[in-house]
Design an enzyme around this catalytic site. Structure first.
Site, PDB file in Angstrom:
ATOM      1  N   ARG A   1      -9.717   1.030   8.438  1.00  0.00           N
ATOM      2  CA  ARG A   1      -9.236  -0.318   8.743  1.00  0.00           C
ATOM      3  C   ARG A   1     -10.268  -1.127   9.525  1.00  0.00           C
ATOM      4  NH1 ARG A   1      -3.499   0.254   8.692  1.00  0.00           N
ATOM      5  NH2 ARG A   1      -2.368  -1.581   9.359  1.00  0.00           N
TER       6      ARG A   1
ATOM      7  N   ARG B   1      11.726  -5.606   4.764  1.00  0.00           N
ATOM      8  CA  ARG B   1      11.513  -4.161   4.546  1.00  0.00           C
ATOM      9  C   ARG B   1      12.525  -3.338   5.343  1.00  0.00           C
ATOM     10  NH1 ARG B   1       5.711  -1.824   5.418  1.00  0.00           N
ATOM     11  NH2 ARG B   1       5.842  -3.108   7.281  1.00  0.00           N
TER      12      ARG B   1
ATOM     13  N   ARG C   1      11.479  -1.718  10.865  1.00  0.00           N
ATOM     14  CA  ARG C   1      10.381  -1.379  11.773  1.00  0.00           C
ATOM     15  C   ARG C   1      10.256  -2.430  12.867  1.00  0.00           C
ATOM     16  NH1 ARG C   1       5.179   0.306   8.223  1.00  0.00           N
ATOM     17  NH2 ARG C   1       4.136  -1.026   9.733  1.00  0.00           N
TER      18      ARG C   1
ATOM     19  N   ARG D   1      -0.397  -9.124  13.147  1.00  0.00           N
ATOM     20  CA  ARG D   1      -0.988  -8.093  12.271  1.00  0.00           C
ATOM     21  C   ARG D   1      -1.862  -8.742  11.191  1.00  0.00           C
ATOM     22  NH1 ARG D   1       4.230  -4.923  10.617  1.00  0.00           N
ATOM     23  NH2 ARG D   1       2.847  -3.724   9.268  1.00  0.00           N
TER      24      ARG D   1
ATOM     25  N   LYS E   1       0.836  -1.214   0.000  1.00  0.00           N
ATOM     26  CA  LYS E   1       0.000   0.000   0.000  1.00  0.00           C
ATOM     27  C   LYS E   1       0.867   1.259   0.000  1.00  0.00           C
ATOM     28  CE  LYS E   1      -2.115  -1.111   3.849  1.00  0.00           C
ATOM     29  NZ  LYS E   1      -1.397  -2.366   4.138  1.00  0.00           N
TER      30      LYS E   1
HETATM   31  P1  AP5 Z   1       4.844  -1.603   1.862  1.00  0.00           P
HETATM   32  O1  AP5 Z   1       4.519  -0.812   0.652  1.00  0.00           O
HETATM   33  O2  AP5 Z   1       5.573  -0.949   2.973  1.00  0.00           O
HETATM   34  O3  AP5 Z   1       3.508  -2.346   2.372  1.00  0.00           O
HETATM   35  P2  AP5 Z   1       2.268  -1.789   3.165  1.00  0.00           P
HETATM   36  O4  AP5 Z   1       1.056  -2.460   2.606  1.00  0.00           O
HETATM   37  O5  AP5 Z   1       2.266  -0.301   3.204  1.00  0.00           O
HETATM   38  O6  AP5 Z   1       2.603  -2.410   4.576  1.00  0.00           O
HETATM   39  P3  AP5 Z   1       2.505  -1.806   6.040  1.00  0.00           P
HETATM   40  O7  AP5 Z   1       3.204  -2.798   6.918  1.00  0.00           O
HETATM   41  O8  AP5 Z   1       3.007  -0.403   6.114  1.00  0.00           O
HETATM   42  O9  AP5 Z   1       1.003  -1.845   6.244  1.00  0.00           O
HETATM   43  P4  AP5 Z   1       0.293  -1.969   7.535  1.00  0.00           P
HETATM   44  O10 AP5 Z   1      -1.063  -1.685   7.039  1.00  0.00           O
HETATM   45  O11 AP5 Z   1       0.421  -3.212   8.306  1.00  0.00           O
HETATM   46  O12 AP5 Z   1       1.059  -0.939   8.493  1.00  0.00           O
HETATM   47  P5  AP5 Z   1       0.747   0.544   8.877  1.00  0.00           P
HETATM   48  O13 AP5 Z   1       2.005   1.291   8.868  1.00  0.00           O
HETATM   49  O14 AP5 Z   1      -0.443   1.051   8.114  1.00  0.00           O
HETATM   50  O15 AP5 Z   1       5.653  -2.901   1.391  1.00  0.00           O
HETATM   51  C1  AP5 Z   1       6.160  -3.834   2.328  1.00  0.00           C
HETATM   52  C2  AP5 Z   1       7.520  -4.379   1.830  1.00  0.00           C
HETATM   53  O16 AP5 Z   1       7.292  -5.183   0.671  1.00  0.00           O
HETATM   54  C3  AP5 Z   1       8.507  -3.279   1.400  1.00  0.00           C
HETATM   55  O17 AP5 Z   1       9.804  -3.681   1.748  1.00  0.00           O
HETATM   56  C4  AP5 Z   1       8.353  -3.224  -0.141  1.00  0.00           C
HETATM   57  O18 AP5 Z   1       9.552  -2.827  -0.769  1.00  0.00           O
HETATM   58  C5  AP5 Z   1       7.996  -4.651  -0.468  1.00  0.00           C
HETATM   59  N1  AP5 Z   1       7.043  -4.751  -1.577  1.00  0.00           N
HETATM   60  C6  AP5 Z   1       5.983  -3.924  -1.849  1.00  0.00           C
HETATM   61  N2  AP5 Z   1       5.331  -4.313  -2.940  1.00  0.00           N
HETATM   62  C7  AP5 Z   1       5.967  -5.458  -3.365  1.00  0.00           C
HETATM   63  C8  AP5 Z   1       5.748  -6.360  -4.468  1.00  0.00           C
HETATM   64  N3  AP5 Z   1       4.751  -6.171  -5.350  1.00  0.00           N
HETATM   65  N4  AP5 Z   1       6.591  -7.408  -4.586  1.00  0.00           N
HETATM   66  C9  AP5 Z   1       7.598  -7.604  -3.709  1.00  0.00           C
HETATM   67  N5  AP5 Z   1       7.873  -6.788  -2.668  1.00  0.00           N
HETATM   68  C10 AP5 Z   1       7.054  -5.726  -2.493  1.00  0.00           C
HETATM   69  O19 AP5 Z   1       0.220   0.377  10.394  1.00  0.00           O
HETATM   70  C11 AP5 Z   1       1.088   0.035  11.456  1.00  0.00           C
HETATM   71  C12 AP5 Z   1       0.278  -0.050  12.737  1.00  0.00           C
HETATM   72  O20 AP5 Z   1      -0.345   1.226  13.026  1.00  0.00           O
HETATM   73  C13 AP5 Z   1      -0.902  -1.045  12.705  1.00  0.00           C
HETATM   74  O21 AP5 Z   1      -0.481  -2.360  13.009  1.00  0.00           O
HETATM   75  C14 AP5 Z   1      -1.833  -0.435  13.771  1.00  0.00           C
HETATM   76  O22 AP5 Z   1      -1.401  -0.750  15.065  1.00  0.00           O
HETATM   77  C15 AP5 Z   1      -1.657   1.071  13.576  1.00  0.00           C
HETATM   78  N6  AP5 Z   1      -2.623   1.616  12.620  1.00  0.00           N
HETATM   79  C16 AP5 Z   1      -2.354   2.179  11.398  1.00  0.00           C
HETATM   80  N7  AP5 Z   1      -3.501   2.560  10.804  1.00  0.00           N
HETATM   81  C17 AP5 Z   1      -4.515   2.250  11.648  1.00  0.00           C
HETATM   82  C18 AP5 Z   1      -5.929   2.382  11.567  1.00  0.00           C
HETATM   83  N8  AP5 Z   1      -6.524   2.923  10.483  1.00  0.00           N
HETATM   84  N9  AP5 Z   1      -6.666   1.926  12.611  1.00  0.00           N
HETATM   85  C19 AP5 Z   1      -6.090   1.393  13.706  1.00  0.00           C
HETATM   86  N10 AP5 Z   1      -4.756   1.239  13.842  1.00  0.00           N
HETATM   87  C20 AP5 Z   1      -3.970   1.654  12.814  1.00  0.00           C
END
Ligand code: AP5
Length: 217
Positions: free
Chosen positions: A87, A126, A159, A170, A13
């Site tokens: 979410r 990552r 991270r 997660r 994402k």
């Molecule tokens: P990346 O693009 O970083 O993936 P992502 O989907 O953004 O993953 P996140 O871990 O950031 O998502 P998340 O939703 O769990 O975490 P968030 O920060 O929102 O890609 C991941 C890796 O894969 C990278 O190394 C990339 O290079 C590689 N990659 C990407 N595409 C690829 C492909 N096609 N092929 C191969 N490799 C690839 O949330 C963190 C925490 O915050 C949550 O756990 C929660 O506690 C809290 N939080 C955040 N938002 C909310 C909400 N709305 N409500 C409640 N709690 C929340």
């Protein structure tokens, strides 16, 4: 243009939102990035969010809805792509209520689809830049110099919530609480774009851009 990107943790994402935001001149609003910035700044919101984030659970809906609606308002007329929000169905309803009040609508929901088996390797590999937010992967998207941000910001970090046990929590949280958001939008939104995100990063970007082009964007 106003977009929402949905998908499991590690679906790509953040990676795709950065490219979409750059191509269309949109604000990239990542709930995870905003929460991490709040934590780094030591704010009350950041302190409240810490234990949920460290364990792989979700930060309470009321905190998130206020935070994200506030961030959306700040974008003015620029347009935005939402990453990691909504979410839960409660968050989606909160967003809908705020949009209705402002007389606005979302143009499309992009759902990045990746099987769980592909996720662990993406997350544990990552590496992120805390200064500029760039995201790399030790195999799939290597920085030019090992461990260093391409933009000259300095060392990359892993991270804390990318450890295998937190990643598995997660994913569990995603299936229990977040997958239902897609079902919610299937009932309320006509423009849902499903993208096979289990393919190389550039291919995923091409598929997203092509789908948006077909919508006239
Ligand atoms: P990346 O693009 O970083 O993936 P992502 O989907 O953004 O993953 P996140 O871990 O950031 O998502 P998340 O939703 O769990 O975490 P968030 O920060 O929102 O890609 C991941 C890796 O894969 C990278 O190394 C990339 O290079 C590689 N990659 C990407 N595409 C690829 C492909 N096609 N092929 C191969 N490799 C690839 O949330 C963190 C925490 O915050 C949550 O756990 C929660 O506690 C809290 N939080 C955040 N938002 C909310 C909400 N709305 N409500 C409640 N709690 C929340």
């Amino acid at each position: 243009m106003k977009l929402i990107l949905l998908g499991p943790p590690g679906a790509g994402k953040g990676t795709q939102c950065k490219r979409i935001a750059e191509k269309y001149g949109l604000a990239h609003l990542s709930s995870g990035d905003i929460l991490r910035a709040e934590r780094a700044a030591g704010t009350e919101l950041g302190r409240k969010a810490q234990s949920y984030m460290d364990s792989g659970g979700l930060v309470p809906d009321d905190l998130i809805i206020d935070m994200m609606i506030g961030a959306i308002k700040k974008t003015g007329s620029k347009g935005y792509v939402l990453d990691g929000f909504p979410r839960t169905v409660v968050q989606a309803e909160g967003l809908d209520a705020a949009l209705k009040k402002a007389g606005e609508t979302i143009d499309a929901i992009v759902s990045l689809e990746v099987p769980d088996e592909a996720i662990l390797d993406r997350m544990t590999g990552r590496r992120s830049c805390l200064k500029c937010g760039a995201v790399y992967h030790i195999v799939n998207l290597k920085p030019k110099v090992d461990g260093q941000c391409d933009k000259g910001c300095g060392p990359l970090v892993q991270r804390k919530d990318d450890s295998p046990d937190v990643v598995s929590n997660r994913l569990k949280t995603y299936h229990e609480q977040t997958a239902a958001v897609l079902g919610y939008y299937r009932h309320t939104q006509s423009r849902i774009i499903a993208i096979d995100a289990d393919q190389p990063i550039d291919k995923v970007s091409e598929a997203v851009f092509e789908a948006l082009r077909r919508l006239g964007r």
